[in-house]
Scaffold this motif. Structure first.
Motif, mmCIF file in Angstrom:
data_model
loop_
_atom_site.group_PDB
_atom_site.id
_atom_site.type_symbol
_atom_site.label_atom_id
_atom_site.label_comp_id
_atom_site.label_asym_id
_atom_site.label_seq_id
_atom_site.Cartn_x
_atom_site.Cartn_y
_atom_site.Cartn_z
ATOM 1 N N SER A 24 82.093 42.495 77.256
ATOM 2 C CA SER A 24 82.646 42.907 78.541
ATOM 3 C C SER A 24 81.682 42.541 79.655
ATOM 4 N N MET B 20 80.435 49.010 78.576
ATOM 5 C CA MET B 20 79.616 47.804 78.615
ATOM 6 C C MET B 20 78.432 47.920 77.665
ATOM 7 N N ASP C 294 89.375 42.568 79.650
ATOM 8 C CA ASP C 294 88.444 43.191 80.581
ATOM 9 C C ASP C 294 89.176 43.651 81.836
#
Length: 155
Positions: A112, A119, A136
């Motif tokens: 990501s 993340m 994403d």
């Protein structure tokens, strides 16, 4: 009468030409899918590799946000993307058996650039030539008539 219209149009054109393009936006001024793609591209090149190539980028949904309490508007895009890494990425993190190196992640299932709560903070190794699929999202926050992307740039 005709001369008056011409003079008025000329004055309007001169005035409009002196303004920045974004200052003249009256409708449909939200960020566009192309802006979301540019933010993603900037973050890919920053987080993974500057030579990465976006092969596919499709916005799956998007909508304006009312950022309550912050006093400004927002806009959010969800997308899928395929990115090829001709030279690989974070080659210093190449696994060599055992535990991952310091500052490197052993996660090769999830990548990501912008989903802050999911993340992976450490660097992720990507082997040369590999294509990674991203599912994403990215967000823009309105600041002074412009939109700030998660890459820190104004759109």
């Amino acid at each position: 009468m005709k001369m008056f219209k011409i003079a008025a149009l000329a004055m309007f054109a001169a005035f409009a030409g002196a303004l920045p393009a974004k200052a003249f936006c009256l409708m449909n001024c939200e960020p566009k899918p192309e802006d979301a793609k540019k933010v993603f591209e900037n973050l890919i090149k920053e987080k993974f590799d500057k030579d990465a190539v976006i092969e596919k980028f499709d916005v799956t949904r998007f909508w304006p946000l009312d950022v309550e309490g912050a006093g400004h508007a927002g806009y959010e895009f969800y997308f899928t993307a395929s990115v090829k890494f001709p030279k690989g990425a974070n080659l210093q993190c190449k696994p060599e058996g055992g535990a991952p190196k310091a500052g490197c992640s052993d996660n090769t299932n999830y990548y990501s650039t912008t989903i802050q709560n999911q993340m992976i903070k450490d660097k992720q190794y990507i082997e040369p030539g590999k294509v990674i699929e991203f599912k994403d999202e990215t967000r823009f926050d309105q600041e002074g008539g412009k939109w700030k992307g998660q890459d820190g740039n104004m759109y």
